[in-house]
Design a protein around this motif. Structure first.
Motif, PDB file in Angstrom:
ATOM      1  N   ARG A 208       5.966   3.087   2.804  1.00 25.14           N
ATOM      2  CA  ARG A 208       4.681   2.777   3.446  1.00 25.14           C
ATOM      3  C   ARG A 208       3.717   2.102   2.469  1.00 25.14           C
ATOM      4  NH1 ARG A 208       7.793   4.243   6.728  1.00 25.14           N
ATOM      5  NH2 ARG A 208       7.407   5.626   8.523  1.00 25.14           N
ATOM      6  N   MET A 209       3.750   2.497   1.209  1.00 16.14           N
ATOM      7  CA  MET A 209       2.904   1.854   0.212  1.00 16.14           C
ATOM      8  C   MET A 209       3.278   0.380   0.068  1.00 16.14           C
ATOM      9  SD  MET A 209       0.648   3.996  -1.001  1.00 16.14           S
ATOM     10  CE  MET A 209       0.174   3.327  -2.591  1.00 16.14           C
ATOM     11  N   LYS A 210       4.584   0.105   0.056  1.00 16.80           N
ATOM     12  CA  LYS A 210       5.033  -1.284  -0.028  1.00 16.80           C
ATOM     13  C   LYS A 210       4.575  -2.071   1.205  1.00 16.80           C
ATOM     14  CE  LYS A 210       9.205  -0.308  -2.758  1.00 16.80           C
ATOM     15  NZ  LYS A 210      10.693  -0.310  -2.734  1.00 16.80           N
ATOM     16  N   GLU A 211       4.738  -1.465   2.384  1.00 16.61           N
ATOM     17  CA  GLU A 211       4.333  -2.132   3.613  1.00 16.61           C
ATOM     18  C   GLU A 211       2.835  -2.423   3.606  1.00 16.61           C
ATOM     19  OE1 GLU A 211       5.512  -0.029   7.080  1.00 16.61           O
ATOM     20  OE2 GLU A 211       7.569   0.251   6.393  1.00 16.61           O
ATOM     21  N   LEU A 212       2.061  -1.456   3.127  1.00 20.22           N
ATOM     22  CA  LEU A 212       0.612  -1.627   3.103  1.00 20.22           C
ATOM     23  C   LEU A 212       0.209  -2.800   2.222  1.00 20.22           C
ATOM     24  CD1 LEU A 212      -2.203  -0.594   3.854  1.00 20.22           C
ATOM     25  CD2 LEU A 212      -2.057   0.969   1.910  1.00 20.22           C
ATOM     26  N   GLN A 213       0.804  -2.887   1.036  1.00 19.25           N
ATOM     27  CA  GLN A 213       0.479  -3.977   0.125  1.00 19.25           C
ATOM     28  C   GLN A 213       0.938  -5.322   0.681  1.00 19.25           C
ATOM     29  OE1 GLN A 213      -1.499  -3.663  -2.547  1.00 19.25           O
ATOM     30  NE2 GLN A 213      -1.669  -1.548  -1.828  1.00 19.25           N
ATOM     31  N   GLU A 214       2.125  -5.350   1.280  1.00 16.23           N
ATOM     32  CA  GLU A 214       2.620  -6.600   1.861  1.00 16.23           C
ATOM     33  C   GLU A 214       1.743  -7.046   3.018  1.00 16.23           C
ATOM     34  OE1 GLU A 214       6.639  -5.894   2.931  1.00 16.23           O
ATOM     35  OE2 GLU A 214       7.377  -5.824   0.853  1.00 16.23           O
ATOM     36  N   LEU A 215       1.313  -6.087   3.833  1.00 16.92           N
ATOM     37  CA  LEU A 215       0.452  -6.430   4.963  1.00 16.92           C
ATOM     38  C   LEU A 215      -0.876  -6.995   4.486  1.00 16.92           C
ATOM     39  CD1 LEU A 215      -0.175  -6.474   7.967  1.00 16.92           C
ATOM     40  CD2 LEU A 215      -0.875  -4.076   7.800  1.00 16.92           C
ATOM     41  N   LYS A 216      -1.497  -6.349   3.478  1.00 15.49           N
ATOM     42  CA  LYS A 216      -2.762  -6.860   2.950  1.00 15.49           C
ATOM     43  C   LYS A 216      -2.595  -8.257   2.363  1.00 15.49           C
ATOM     44  CE  LYS A 216      -5.006  -2.447   1.877  1.00 15.49           C
ATOM     45  NZ  LYS A 216      -5.584  -1.589   0.814  1.00 15.49           N
ATOM     46  N   GLU A 274      -2.772   3.645   6.270  1.00 15.65           N
ATOM     47  CA  GLU A 274      -3.394   4.464   5.245  1.00 15.65           C
ATOM     48  C   GLU A 274      -3.456   5.928   5.674  1.00 15.65           C
ATOM     49  OE1 GLU A 274      -6.370   1.299   3.015  1.00 15.65           O
ATOM     50  OE2 GLU A 274      -7.117   2.446   4.703  1.00 15.65           O
ATOM     51  N   GLN A 275      -3.727   6.142   6.982  1.00  9.10           N
ATOM     52  CA  GLN A 275      -3.765   7.514   7.480  1.00  9.10           C
ATOM     53  C   GLN A 275      -2.393   8.165   7.385  1.00  9.10           C
ATOM     54  OE1 GLN A 275      -5.361   7.293  11.442  1.00  9.10           O
ATOM     55  NE2 GLN A 275      -7.362   6.574  10.762  1.00  9.10           N
ATOM     56  N   GLU A 276      -1.331   7.382   7.738  1.00  6.21           N
ATOM     57  CA  GLU A 276       0.014   7.963   7.652  1.00  6.21           C
ATOM     58  C   GLU A 276       0.385   8.269   6.206  1.00  6.21           C
ATOM     59  OE1 GLU A 276       3.213   5.692   9.285  1.00  6.21           O
ATOM     60  OE2 GLU A 276       4.551   7.406   9.261  1.00  6.21           O
ATOM     61  N   GLN A 281       1.301  12.078   1.930  1.00  2.66           N
ATOM     62  CA  GLN A 281       0.942  12.588   0.605  1.00  2.66           C
ATOM     63  C   GLN A 281       0.492  14.048   0.683  1.00  2.66           C
ATOM     64  OE1 GLN A 281      -1.904   9.574  -0.540  1.00  2.66           O
ATOM     65  NE2 GLN A 281      -0.444   8.596  -1.903  1.00  2.66           N
ATOM     66  N   ARG A 282      -0.210  14.356   1.764  1.00  2.00           N
ATOM     67  CA  ARG A 282      -0.595  15.760   1.961  1.00  2.00           C
ATOM     68  C   ARG A 282       0.658  16.623   2.143  1.00  2.00           C
ATOM     69  NH1 ARG A 282      -5.928  16.620   4.179  1.00  2.00           N
ATOM     70  NH2 ARG A 282      -5.102  18.247   5.491  1.00  2.00           N
ATOM     71  N   ARG A 283       1.613  16.083   2.895  1.00  2.66           N
ATOM     72  CA  ARG A 283       2.862  16.821   3.112  1.00  2.66           C
ATOM     73  C   ARG A 283       3.609  16.981   1.790  1.00  2.66           C
ATOM     74  NH1 ARG A 283       6.408  17.252   7.549  1.00  2.66           N
ATOM     75  NH2 ARG A 283       7.966  18.844   7.021  1.00  2.66           N
ATOM     76  N   ASP A 284       3.635  15.916   0.978  1.00  4.99           N
ATOM     77  CA  ASP A 284       4.320  15.980  -0.313  1.00  4.99           C
ATOM     78  C   ASP A 284       3.662  17.023  -1.211  1.00  4.99           C
ATOM     79  OD1 ASP A 284       6.184  15.019  -2.326  1.00  4.99           O
ATOM     80  OD2 ASP A 284       4.418  14.190  -3.315  1.00  4.99           O
ATOM     81  N   ALA A 285       2.333  17.053  -1.207  1.00  6.35           N
ATOM     82  CA  ALA A 285       1.626  18.034  -2.030  1.00  6.35           C
ATOM     83  C   ALA A 285       1.963  19.451  -1.574  1.00  6.35           C
ATOM     84  CB  ALA A 285       0.122  17.789  -1.955  1.00  6.35           C
ATOM     85  N   ALA A 312       7.756   9.371  12.209  1.00 11.10           N
ATOM     86  CA  ALA A 312       6.942   8.173  12.008  1.00 11.10           C
ATOM     87  C   ALA A 312       5.772   8.171  12.980  1.00 11.10           C
ATOM     88  CB  ALA A 312       7.787   6.913  12.206  1.00 11.10           C
ATOM     89  N   MET A 313       4.580   7.880  12.456  1.00 15.13           N
ATOM     90  CA  MET A 313       3.375   7.836  13.266  1.00 15.13           C
ATOM     91  C   MET A 313       2.955   6.410  13.615  1.00 15.13           C
ATOM     92  SD  MET A 313       1.277  10.650  11.030  1.00 15.13           S
ATOM     93  CE  MET A 313      -0.250  10.285  11.874  1.00 15.13           C
ATOM     94  N   VAL A 314       3.355   5.474  12.807  1.00 14.01           N
ATOM     95  CA  VAL A 314       2.866   4.097  12.951  1.00 14.01           C
ATOM     96  C   VAL A 314       4.051   3.143  12.991  1.00 14.01           C
ATOM     97  CG1 VAL A 314       1.329   2.350  12.006  1.00 14.01           C
ATOM     98  CG2 VAL A 314       0.846   4.753  11.605  1.00 14.01           C
ATOM     99  N   PRO A 315       4.072   2.189  13.943  1.00  7.98           N
ATOM    100  CA  PRO A 315       5.140   1.180  13.938  1.00  7.98           C
ATOM    101  C   PRO A 315       4.981   0.234  12.770  1.00  7.98           C
ATOM    102  CG  PRO A 315       3.480   0.636  15.562  1.00  7.98           C
ATOM    103  CD  PRO A 315       3.127   2.006  15.030  1.00  7.98           C
TER     104      PRO A 315
END
Length: 571
Positions: A208-216, A274-276, A281-285, A312-315
């Protein structure tokens, strides 16, 4: 050359991958790396507990927390992910049971004494042989949950038959002849499962971090393309006669409107990603904390809720390769050469193309790592039944939602209403006021099609999972609230409903088979009368879907989900 053997990289390059920095992070010694590179590099030292800088060899214990660097140029526009907040049930502050007057904060709890101890009063447990068999654990604030409520003894065992923690006295009667093991042994088995779950969560976070950066990044490219197209259009229009100035204004307005629409959509997709990521991250913690605890009972009691892999929460969001602002500047040049008549023709054509071509592609996360980018055919509106069958999806009725008078059969593909009440276990998702049922599958992202055969008056439609299930009121009736859209079918005709509003429908042929076409990305859901020879549109809803949708049915007599194939011949 650095002391470690790594060549000193340029300022904007990562020494580990020898490429341009992606998600740059600066560690305490001042060296900067890609977030993923330094994470993978440090992962191999987890068993040692000592972490080094690959360049200057500075060492850290414990492992430093990595935070992304924000470039100065974008510092005002980039949004940082919110800080993680602790889970309330993971730790509860407790105080020493032996302090007189002002009670100090507890640092340890004893599973034998069933008491909390501060730093002062815990010392006898370390110094006296009397307490050598006592079990001290870090204070977690849940000592009351480590006592058997029936026998008031410490929980030391685990019943695999009933999947619960028990005390020694429980084995005499309540759990006699059950499969009993020690809490430590059961924790070791379940920890293996939890470690796998945590690995899945960490992998999803990285993706998801990779997707977020690619999308931005792609949004910035899209924005640059819009600005470039706008500038080229301005230049072309300045060379045209004053008579075509009105066309310049329309082109300018079109580009701006589409760019604003694209940016508005992007902001929503970015926020949801970002919410997902935050939730993951909350789940990982949470997983990290439960894995590190020494308290077996606390671990086992929280295991059932933590071992479930995240959904998955977000497509996945991609920039549509078919969408381009460059076509607008090309059209402006053609308009200049052909003057007023060609301007009217071409402007009309490009306007239709832009309005019908989506900027973003939403793909469902179905676990396939080799996601295919849809072709132009995927964006054409289906016209024949063969076209609709391309979007066929498999469905089954959800037993947890069926009304008390409904009976499922044929592998949960058919539901029949009986006048007698049937036993269904209590479930928060069960409809208790109306003869209704939802399907198990959720729909979000792209296009879906299904058909159902019916007898007796019935309703068919889609609903959010958050639709009410309790009581005989509009909040739980399909089509009578803002969370559902439905078509009511009877021998006398059809009526379409949403939020208590009935839509006037033209005459449509009666059929015992209804087809439903959901274009989630296009914000439409349509109902068709399906017969042996053709399909006829009954009604189409336009909406702004904000949650995953589920197929829903109101059952008068019976409803059967039709088994369709994507390459099937016409019905």
């Amino acid at each position: 050359m650095a002391e470690s053997g790594f060549p000193l990289p340029p300022e904007d390059f990562c020494a580990l991958c020898a490429d341009t920095l992606r998600d740059p992070v600066t560690i305490p010694c001042g060296d900067t790396y890609c977030l993923e590179c330094i994470k993978v590099y440090w992962d191999q030292f987890d068993h040692m507990g000592v972490y080094r800088c690959p360049q200057c060899r500075a060492t850290y214990t414990p492992r430093p927390v990595l935070k992304r660097n924000l470039p100065d140029v974008n510092q005002q526009t980039q949004r940082q992910l919110p800080e993680l907040t602790p889970f309330p049930y993971m730790h509860r502050e407790s105080f020493c049971d032996f302090c007189v007057g002002h009670r100090k904060k507890a640092v340890k709890s004893c599973l034998m004494c069933l008491a909390y101890y501060c730093e002062t009063h815990v010392k006898p447990h370390y110094e006296s042989s009397t307490f050598k068999r006592h079990k001290l654990v870090d204070e977690m604030g849940h000592l009351d949950r480590k006592i058997c409520p029936q026998h008031e003894k410490g929980l030391e065992l685990f019943c695999r038959t009933d999947q619960m923690c028990i005390c020694v006295l429980c084995t005499v009667r309540e759990h006699r002849s059950h499969n009993i093991t020690s809490a430590e042994e059961e924790r070791n088995e379940k920890q293996k499962v939890l470690v796998v779950t945590q690995s899945e969560v960490q992998y999803i976070i990285q993706e998801r971090m990779k997707e977020l950066q690619e999308l931005k990044h792609n949004v910035e490219v899209l924005k640059s393309g819009a600005q470039r197209a706008q500038a080229e259009s301005d230049k072309t229009f300045h060379e045209m006669l004053q008579a075509v100035e009105r066309w310049k204004a329309e082109i300018h307005q079109m580009i701006t409107a589409n760019m604003q629409s694209a940016m508005s959509q992007a902001e929503g997709y970015v926020d949801r990603l970002e919410q997902e990521i935050q939730e993951l991250q909350r789940r990982d913690a949470e997983l990290r904390q439960i894995l590190e605890t020494e308290d077996n009972i606390h671990f086992l009691q929280n295991f059932p809720t933590l071992c479930v892999p995240p959904e998955a929460m977000v497509p996945k969001v991609l920039i549509n390769p078919q969408f381009s602002f460059g076509e607008m500047s090309k059209t402006a040049m053609e308009m200049k050469e052909n003057l007023d008549d060609i301007c009217k023709k071409e402007l009309s054509k490009i306007s239709k193309t832009v309005s019908e071509t989506p900027v973003y592609i939403l793909l469902p996360r179905n676990g396939d790592k080799r996601l295919k980018v849809p072709s132009r055919v995927d964006f054409q509106e289906p016209k024949t039944r063969m076209d609709f069958l391309r979007y066929t999806c498999k469905m089954s009725f959800d037993p947890n939602t069926v009304y008390k008078e409904l009976v499922l059969s044929e592998g949960n593909q058919k539901v029949t209403r009986k006048k007698t009440v049937h036993f269904h276990p209590d479930h928060p998702e069960r409809f208790d006021g109306f003869s209704q049922v939802l399907c198990m599958e959720s729909f979000t992202g792209f296009r879906f099609y299904w058909e159902a055969e019916w007898s007796g008056e019935f309703s068919i439609g889609v609903a959010y999972k958050t639709i009410s299930r309790k009581g005989k009121n509009s909040h739980s009736l399909l089509g009578y609230n803002e969370k559902s859209w439905s078509l009511l079918c009877s021998d006398s005709g059809y009526s379409a409903w949403h939020n208590k509003v009935e839509r006037d429908l033209p005459e449509a042929p009666r059929a015992t088979r209804i087809g439903v076409y959901l274009d989630y990305a296009g914000n439409t859901v349509a109902f068709y009368s399906v017969s042996e020879h053709n399909m006829v549109l009954i009604h189409r809803f336009k909406a702004q879907f904000s949650e995953p949708l589920y197929a829903g049915f109101g059952v008068g007599s019976s409803v059967t989900l039709c088994q369709l194939k994507k390459n099937a011949k016409p019905y």
